[in-house]
Design a protein around this motif. Structure first.
Motif, short mmCIF file in Angstrom:
data_model
loop_
_atom_site.label_atom_id
_atom_site.label_comp_id
_atom_site.label_asym_id
_atom_site.label_seq_id
_atom_site.Cartn_x
_atom_site.Cartn_y
_atom_site.Cartn_z
N ARG A 63 -8.67 46.60 4.78
CA ARG A 63 -8.72 45.44 3.88
C ARG A 63 -10.03 44.68 4.03
O ARG A 63 -10.56 44.14 3.07
CB ARG A 63 -7.53 44.51 4.14
CG ARG A 63 -6.19 45.07 3.65
CD ARG A 63 -5.12 43.99 3.60
NE ARG A 63 -4.85 43.41 4.90
CZ ARG A 63 -4.00 43.90 5.79
NH1 ARG A 63 -3.31 44.98 5.51
NH2 ARG A 63 -3.81 43.31 6.95
N MET A 64 -10.56 44.64 5.24
CA MET A 64 -11.85 43.96 5.42
C MET A 64 -12.98 44.75 4.78
O MET A 64 -13.84 44.19 4.10
CB MET A 64 -12.14 43.74 6.92
CG MET A 64 -11.22 42.71 7.55
SD MET A 64 -11.80 42.23 9.20
CE MET A 64 -11.22 43.58 10.21
N VAL A 65 -12.96 46.07 4.99
CA VAL A 65 -14.05 46.90 4.47
C VAL A 65 -14.01 46.95 2.94
O VAL A 65 -15.06 47.03 2.29
CB VAL A 65 -13.98 48.33 5.08
CG1 VAL A 65 -15.00 49.25 4.44
CG2 VAL A 65 -14.21 48.26 6.58
N SER A 66 -12.82 46.85 2.36
CA SER A 66 -12.75 46.90 0.91
C SER A 66 -12.77 45.49 0.30
O SER A 66 -12.45 45.32 -0.88
CB SER A 66 -11.52 47.69 0.46
OG SER A 66 -10.39 47.24 1.15
N LEU A 67 -13.13 44.51 1.09
CA LEU A 67 -13.37 43.13 0.63
C LEU A 67 -12.13 42.46 0.08
O LEU A 67 -12.21 41.52 -0.72
CB LEU A 67 -14.49 43.09 -0.42
CG LEU A 67 -15.78 43.84 -0.10
CD1 LEU A 67 -16.79 43.64 -1.21
CD2 LEU A 67 -16.35 43.38 1.22
N ILE A 68 -10.96 42.92 0.49
CA ILE A 68 -9.72 42.25 0.11
C ILE A 68 -9.54 41.02 1.00
O ILE A 68 -9.05 39.99 0.57
CB ILE A 68 -8.53 43.22 0.24
CG1 ILE A 68 -8.67 44.33 -0.83
CG2 ILE A 68 -7.20 42.51 0.12
CD1 ILE A 68 -7.67 45.44 -0.67
N GLU A 69 -9.94 41.17 2.28
CA GLU A 69 -9.87 40.06 3.23
C GLU A 69 -11.23 39.86 3.87
O GLU A 69 -11.90 40.83 4.18
CB GLU A 69 -8.93 40.43 4.39
CG GLU A 69 -7.50 40.14 4.14
CD GLU A 69 -6.64 40.61 5.31
OE1 GLU A 69 -7.15 40.83 6.42
OE2 GLU A 69 -5.43 40.76 5.07
N SER A 70 -11.61 38.61 4.07
CA SER A 70 -12.84 38.34 4.82
C SER A 70 -12.53 38.45 6.31
O SER A 70 -11.46 38.03 6.74
CB SER A 70 -13.35 36.93 4.53
OG SER A 70 -13.66 36.82 3.17
N PRO A 71 -13.47 38.99 7.08
CA PRO A 71 -13.23 39.03 8.53
C PRO A 71 -13.30 37.63 9.13
O PRO A 71 -13.97 36.75 8.59
CB PRO A 71 -14.37 39.90 9.05
CG PRO A 71 -15.43 39.84 8.00
CD PRO A 71 -14.75 39.57 6.70
N THR A 72 -12.60 37.44 10.25
CA THR A 72 -12.72 36.19 10.99
C THR A 72 -14.15 36.04 11.51
O THR A 72 -14.73 34.97 11.50
CB THR A 72 -11.73 36.19 12.18
OG1 THR A 72 -10.43 36.49 11.68
CG2 THR A 72 -11.71 34.84 12.88
N SER A 73 -14.72 37.17 11.95
CA SER A 73 -16.13 37.18 12.34
C SER A 73 -16.65 38.61 12.26
O SER A 73 -15.89 39.55 12.08
CB SER A 73 -16.33 36.60 13.74
OG SER A 73 -15.72 37.45 14.68
N GLY A 74 -17.97 38.74 12.39
CA GLY A 74 -18.59 40.06 12.33
C GLY A 74 -19.35 40.24 11.03
O GLY A 74 -19.30 39.38 10.14
N ASP A 75 -20.04 41.36 10.95
CA ASP A 75 -20.90 41.65 9.80
C ASP A 75 -20.45 42.90 9.10
O ASP A 75 -20.01 43.85 9.74
CB ASP A 75 -22.33 41.90 10.29
CG ASP A 75 -23.16 40.66 10.14
OD1 ASP A 75 -22.81 39.82 9.28
OD2 ASP A 75 -24.13 40.52 10.89
N LEU A 76 -20.62 42.89 7.80
CA LEU A 76 -20.29 44.08 7.01
C LEU A 76 -21.39 44.26 5.98
O LEU A 76 -21.62 43.38 5.15
CB LEU A 76 -18.93 43.87 6.31
CG LEU A 76 -18.46 45.03 5.45
CD1 LEU A 76 -18.15 46.25 6.32
CD2 LEU A 76 -17.21 44.62 4.66
N GLN A 77 -22.08 45.38 6.09
CA GLN A 77 -23.16 45.67 5.16
C GLN A 77 -22.71 46.82 4.27
O GLN A 77 -22.32 47.88 4.76
CB GLN A 77 -24.39 46.07 6.00
CG GLN A 77 -25.60 46.45 5.21
CD GLN A 77 -26.66 45.36 5.25
OE1 GLN A 77 -26.49 44.38 5.97
NE2 GLN A 77 -27.72 45.52 4.50
N ILE A 78 -22.75 46.61 2.96
CA ILE A 78 -22.39 47.69 2.03
C ILE A 78 -23.60 47.97 1.17
O ILE A 78 -24.08 47.08 0.45
CB ILE A 78 -21.16 47.32 1.19
CG1 ILE A 78 -19.94 47.20 2.12
CG2 ILE A 78 -20.89 48.39 0.12
CD1 ILE A 78 -18.71 46.67 1.48
N GLY A 79 -24.13 49.18 1.28
CA GLY A 79 -25.42 49.46 0.65
C GLY A 79 -26.44 48.53 1.27
O GLY A 79 -26.54 48.45 2.50
N SER A 80 -27.16 47.80 0.46
CA SER A 80 -28.17 46.90 1.01
C SER A 80 -27.69 45.44 1.03
O SER A 80 -28.47 44.53 1.26
CB SER A 80 -29.45 47.01 0.18
OG SER A 80 -29.12 46.76 -1.17
#
Ligand SMILES: Nc1ncnc2c1ncn2[C@@H]1O[C@H](COP(=O)(O)OP(=O)(O)OP(=O)(O)O)[C@@H](O)[C@H]1O
Ligand SMILES: [Mg+2]
Length: 331
Positions: A63-80
């Protein structure tokens, strides 16, 4: 055909998800650590499989990786694009690049819509294609996933489980995503049908350079489809590396236990070293103080019960275990 390049499609760094669980009897909500600092990246044309017992945080990660939920913390880079700090309008565009396929395709297909309409809906919402263009693309996609032209006018209930999963895959691909997050996509299917759907996913990946985040509790399925494997336990990554290395010689005691308990896999290489899981899975509301696996690990020492091991590179993969070198030398 798009050539498979070594473009990084997604990079997750230290992703965490903490849920506040309100308890009627207590004033303060309890913090449930569903995902506790998970990092990985996936290249175009590659599959990272996430494995682990029920409740270890696989779907939360999806759910975090597919942007359904925002993470409590951390970074997610998709493409650029940094998906955590992206604006709402950038997130809308990113959501087209990341598509989800679920375990139960019937639940995610509107029973009142014909397959054609189901496939055209994402185009209608997100593109300015004409009706004729949308129909043409939906028909081409039906063929691509191995369905017939006459299926265009049928309703979801008229299809078998395997066909419905083909429809769900077709719908996921309509907007030409770079990443498909598949959460137990074949778990509800008969074994004979599973292989067909897995082969379809593999063919589509090859043709389109898709990256897959593939969630499964079935290591037989993972062995079929994964390039890399990440083993999770209670929200933590315990081992992460290439499928070949992990299946041939699992180093974390939890990975050894998982592989050893899967019929047909035990007997391959070092996976024969049986580790039988003791005790119960701890609650993510109250995880063990040291290594999260220490309460069930046959090799746990005082250090394991006191401190949490960082991931280290051992024998070409990442392992979070204080005893990994010793276990590797005796494996
Ligand atoms: N929205 C939520 N609110 C509170 N707790 C949640 C929520 N979603 C998941 N959890 C908890 O987070 C933990 C991880 O759940 P998750 O569904 O990600 O596990 P999973 O690995 O997908 O399990 P399964 O194999 O059963 O699908 C579990 O303890 C679960 O109860
Ligand atoms: Mg799940």
């Amino acid at each position: 055909m798009s050539p498979i390049s070594n473009t990084t499609v997604v990079t997750a760094r230290d992703l965490r998800q903490v849920y506040a669980i309100s308890n009627g009897f207590m004033r303060k909500a309890d913090a449930l650590q569903a995902v506790s600092g998970v990092s990985f990246s996936i290249q175009a044309g590659k599959t990272l499989a996430i494995v682990g017992e029920s409740g270890c945080g696989k779907s939360t990660l999806a759910r975090m990786v597919s942007l359904i939920e925002s993470p409590t913390s951390g970074d997610l880079q998709i493409g650029s694009v940094n998906a955590v700090t992206a604006s709402q309008s950038d997130k809308r565009v990113l959501r087209q690049k990341v598509q989800l396929v679920f375990q139960n395709p019937y639940g995610s297909l509107n029973p009142r819509k014909r397959i054609g309409q189901i496939l055209e809906a994402p185009l209608e919402i997100n593109t300015s294609l004409s009706r004729d263009e949308r129909i043409a693309q939906a028909r081409a996609m039906l063929a691509l996933v191995g369905l017939r032209p006459e299926h265009y006018d049928r309703y979801p209930h008229m299809f078998s489980g395997g066909q419905r999963q083909r429809i769900a895959i077709a719908r996921a691909l309509m907007l030409n995503p770079s990443l498909v997050v598949a959460d137990e996509p074949v778990s509800a299917l008969d074994v004979s049908i599973q292989a067909q759907v897995l082969n379809l996913l593999a063919d589509l990946q090859k043709d389109r350079g898709l990256a897959y985040l593939f969630i499964s509790h079935d290591l037989g399925v993972v062995r079929h489809i994964a390039h890399d494997v990440m083993v999770m336990y209670l929200g933590h990554t315990v081992e992460h590396g290439s499928k070949e290395r992990i299946f041939a010689r699992p180093l974390h005691p939890y990975t050894q236990a998982l592989l050893g308990s899967t019929p047909g896999l035990a007997g391959h290489g070092q996976a024969t070293k049986r580790v039988v899981l003791m005790g119960e899975l701890p609650s993510p509301l109250n995880p063990p103080a040291g290594c999260v696996f220490s309460t069930r690990c046959p090799h746990a020492t005082a250090q394991c019960r006191a401190a949490r091991p960082e991931q280290r590179m051992i024998d070409g993969r990442l392992v979070a275990c204080f005893e990994a070198e010793r276990l590797a030398s005796i494996a």
